[in-house]
Design a protein around this motif. Structure first.
Motif, short mmCIF file in Angstrom:
data_model
loop_
_atom_site.label_atom_id
_atom_site.label_comp_id
_atom_site.label_asym_id
_atom_site.label_seq_id
_atom_site.Cartn_x
_atom_site.Cartn_y
_atom_site.Cartn_z
N PRO A 54 0.75 -1.52 0.06
CA PRO A 54 0.24 -0.02 0.08
C PRO A 54 0.97 1.33 -0.26
CG PRO A 54 0.27 -0.83 2.02
CD PRO A 54 1.00 -2.06 0.86
N TRP B 23 -9.95 -5.44 -6.94
CA TRP B 23 -9.33 -4.45 -5.21
C TRP B 23 -9.73 -4.06 -4.28
CZ3 TRP B 23 -8.35 -2.68 -10.21
CH2 TRP B 23 -8.45 -1.12 -10.75
N ILE C 130 -9.58 -3.06 0.30
CA ILE C 130 -8.72 -3.17 0.98
C ILE C 130 -10.02 -2.46 1.89
CG2 ILE C 130 -6.76 -1.36 2.11
CD1 ILE C 130 -6.18 -0.73 -0.18
N VAL D 61 -5.61 -6.27 2.58
CA VAL D 61 -5.62 -6.54 1.15
C VAL D 61 -6.09 -7.36 0.25
CG1 VAL D 61 -4.63 -5.79 -1.19
CG2 VAL D 61 -4.05 -4.43 0.91
#
Length: 767
Positions: free
Chosen positions: A543, A736, A738, A721
């Motif tokens: 990240p 994706w 998070i 993640v």
């Protein structure tokens, strides 16, 4: 495949000059900033001067107005019935600035004695009026760069940020630079300018806890204040930091956090400097290293020397000095007020050389580009040419091929030519390296160059005819590698390839469909001893805090990136990451370089298992009923991947996305060697391993997976993640998400935030 397109042919590996604009700043100027003063400053080496927008006369007028209003409030039966005072427009006595061409070399400074974020609504109202009048007048005078002192205290940050947001609209070219300390408070005492409005706040608006607050300031408190301002101002490209550098540099973590922010001005007060043995001002090694980092940015900040001495008058005194004056001058010669300037110019001229990747990509730092799709698009020659400038990649490929040739010679004997095919030959650099490896090892080869691009195919044929190394011995095949039947033998049959070489890797290893392509061409590889180069590759991520990229994407219109405004957040970008900060680092001592926590997401290896490919063909043939949940019959489902990774974050920050890298094993020899050559040849863009595996390689920039909404990460939080590589048999895309967790009492994890699920499905890589 590398990541620089189109105009990248203009790139050069030459060392770019170090650019540093230096300005002079005085907290209490004793003379108006005129064109004459600016000429004097430039004659001694300064580029810029700061200029207060208003005079002490204006300050006195505002204080008198405030005092008069307070007296009215004291005598009024109900304070709420008295309207706030209005400051009348500026007069010629209120400001020394006038519109002039030379104003482009000035930085206007708003009044440091105002308190826009005051809890007292009267003080805040007066301060906002002063601020707006000054910014508007500076913009009218043609001064676009305006220095603004940050909030007096963190509690007023939101009110301060709102006023800044309004001020950004007061002029089309206004650029506001918020003066912030790296940590703690500003070194320059702004209260020395006279009465500060914060001192006049009424007691009922001053919480008792804040009247005498001597608590140690939070290490990241100043950065968090700036982060709030920047967020409320929607990451405006017209807003930046004027960062005051302290005498003692803070931790590397905090330095890196500030480095990732849009630092446009670097304030260096006199107190920042030390004195060496000869009495000259110098900066510590830590200061010099931080300055070097900033000077390597695509847009390096300007340096402002604060209160280091007035501008020399430049006028010779023709009067004969008295004996007493001559004696005083001999004992106390006038101080050279340009020593600090001379020292910074020395640092500018003595900057260390930049790494090859920075010289190669100069001008493209933090410039986002859509990844290449060489499977569906035919690349231009100029794009191939840039890739071929890499000083490492092709040398490492040659080493891998040489090792493989020697191993096959041991296994198959000397009497057989080794069949080597380049799948996706482009303009032929890998073919050349294969022929060179053959010559160096003495192993005879039969080389094939397979390329689908009809334009590159023409060049390959010409090169085979005129290149003395190729000498007509290369068989050039115009074909998609997946439909190529294989090398023809002397008896008219189709043979097999002993070594299959490709450079299909993208910035995230598999984002240019290397798995799908190599699966499709595996039928030509010898089933018993065939070797794939590369043999395996893995995707890695971490990240990032990168306000620069987030601001850039925010400002881009749909026409810039050929998609809707919302879709620009659903696409990974190739970018030469430069101005960023790792949110998760591996613990190290303060003296050590920060090491990012970069974790593996997934991996692929080749050749794939024959049973796996047979299963995929069976699904494609309709002999199996099960389909792919993503769509299609599941032919490519074996190349789908997913991962969930956890990253510990020691210090608070804001996450703007994920940085992606790759590692690959080109070839690993099973045989022990006596010549001390490495048995394994690897490439890496992973910042943790790149120096060991392929230092100075320039072919690939990292990939960046953005977040539509930045996520705040508290101290000691954990980021989780989740990422997927999805396929519907027609294309491949990424998804994706998070999540942020903190530890609470009892050792439990509590989720504090979660991003949207981002998906590049609509703009996936076509198979």
């Amino acid at each position: 495949m590398a990541s620089i397109t189109g105009s990248s042919a203009a790139f050069s590996a030459a060392e770019p000059p170090t650019i540093l604009y230096i300005g002079q700043h005085e907290t209490q100027r004793t003379e108006p900033v005129t064109a004459n003063l600016l000429r004097r400053a430039q004659s001694v080496g300064y580029d810029i001067l700061t200029a207060p927008i208003t005079t002490s006369i204006f300050q006195s007028r505002v204080l008198a107005l405030l005092q008069g209003h307070v007296e009215v409030l004291d005598s009024a039966p109900a304070a709420d019935s008295v309207a706030f005072p209005i400051i009348s427009p500026l007069t010629p006595e209120d400001s020394d600035l006038v519109p002039e061409d030379s104003n482009s070399s000035l930085i206007a400074v708003t009044s440091p004695w105002i308190d826009i974020g005051s809890n007292d609504p009267l003080i805040a109202h007066i301060s906002e009026q002063v601020f707006s009048l000054e910014v508007a007048y500076a913009a009218f005078c043609g001064i676009s760069n305006i220095l603004v002192h940050g909030p007096v205290n963190a509690q007023g940050t939101v009110r301060f940020a709102r006023a800044v947001l309004e001020a950004l609209g007061l002029g089309p070219y206004v650029q506001l630079h918020i003066l912030m300390p790296m940590t703690g408070e500003l070194e320059q005492d702004i209260s020395a300018d006279g009465t500060h409005l914060a001192e006049l706040a009424r007691l009922k608006y001053c919480p008792e806890d804040d009247v005498d607050d001597e608590a140690e300031p939070e290490l990241c408190g100043s950065w968090e204040t700036w982060s709030t301002i920047r967020t409320m101002c929607l990451y405006s490209t017209k807003l930046s930091v004027a960062l005051e550098v302290p005498r003692i540099m803070p931790t590397l973590n905090l330095q890196s956090r500030w480095y990732s922010e849009p630092v446009r001005l670097l304030m260096l007060p006199r107190t920042t400097f030390l004195r060496n043995g000869k009495g000259f001002p110098v900066l510590t090694k830590q200061h010099q290293q931080f300055l070097t980092l900033l000077l390597r940015l695509r847009f390096p900040p300007w340096a402002l020397l604060g209160d280091v001495g007035q501008i020399p008058s430049g006028e010779a005194d023709d009067a004969e000095p008295t004996p007493a004056e001559a004696m005083t001058a001999a004992l106390e010669p006038p101080e050279d007020t340009t020593k600090h300037l001379q020292y910074l110019r020395h640092l500018q001229q003595s900057q260390p050389s930049r790494p090859p990747i920075e010289r190669f990509g100069q001008g493209y730092q933090d410039y986002v580009q859509s990844p290449l799709q060489p499977l569906t698009d035919n690349l231009e020659s100029i794009t191939y040419e840039v890739f071929e400038k890499d000083p490492v990649k092709y040398e490492w490929y040659e080493r891998a091929v040489a090792l493989a040739l020697e191993d096959l010679r041991t296994k198959l004997g000397d009497g057989k030519d080794i069949v080597v095919a380049v799948a996706g030959a482009g303009r032929g650099p890998l073919v050349t390296r294969i022929l060179q490896a053959s010559r160096k090892t003495g192993v005879s080869v039969k080389a094939y160059a397979v390329e689908k691009n009809p334009n590159a195919h023409v060049l390959l044929q010409r090169r085979n005819a005129i290149d003395p190394l190729w000498a007509g011995q290369v068989t050039v095949v115009k074909s998609d590698m997946r439909t190529w039947l294989g090398p023809a033998t002397t008896d008219g049959e189709v043979g097999k390839v002993d070594i299959l070489v490709s450079e299909l890797l993208g910035s995230f290893a598999d984002n240019e469909l290397s798995p799908e392509c190599l699966d499709g061409v595996q039928h030509v590889l010898h089933p018993d001893h065939g070797i794939n180069i590369p043999q395996s590759y893995s995707a890695h991520l971490t990240p990032l805090a990168t306000p620069r990229l987030h601001s850039d994407l925010l400002s881009r219109t749909s026409s810039d990136i050929s998609m809707s405004v919302s879709e620009k957040w659903e696409l990974p970008y190739v970018v030469m990451l430069h101005q960023y900060d790792y949110l998760s680092t591996i613990l190290a001592t303060p003296e050590e370089t920060r090491t990012p926590d970069v974790q593996q997401a997934w991996a692929f290896s080749h050749p794939a298992s024959p049973s796996l490919l047979a299963h995929a063909r069976a699904r494609a043939g309709g002999t199996m009923d099960a389909g792919n949940p993503m769509g299609g019959d599941g032919t490519n489902e074996h190349n789908a991947r997913s991962c969930t990774l956890r990253f510990a974050c020691t210090d608070r920050g804001v996450c703007h996305g994920l940085a992606g890298y790759f590692e690959t094993v080109l070839y690993s020899s099973p045989n022990t060697r006596t010549d001390h050559r490495p048995q394994t040849v690897e490439l890496s863009t992973n910042p943790v391993t790149m120096a060991d595996k392929s230092k100075d390689m320039i072919s690939w920039f990292p990939i960046f997976f953005p977040l539509k909404t930045p996520m705040y990460v508290p101290d000691g939080a954990e980021m989780e993640v989740s990422m997927w590589r999805q396929t519907d048999d027609r294309k491949v895309w990424y998804e994706w998400l998070i999540e942020v967790y903190v530890q609470i009492a009892g050792g439990k994890r509590m989720k504090v935030s979660m991003s949207d699920l981002h998906s590049s499905r609509r703009n996936g890589c076509l198979m």
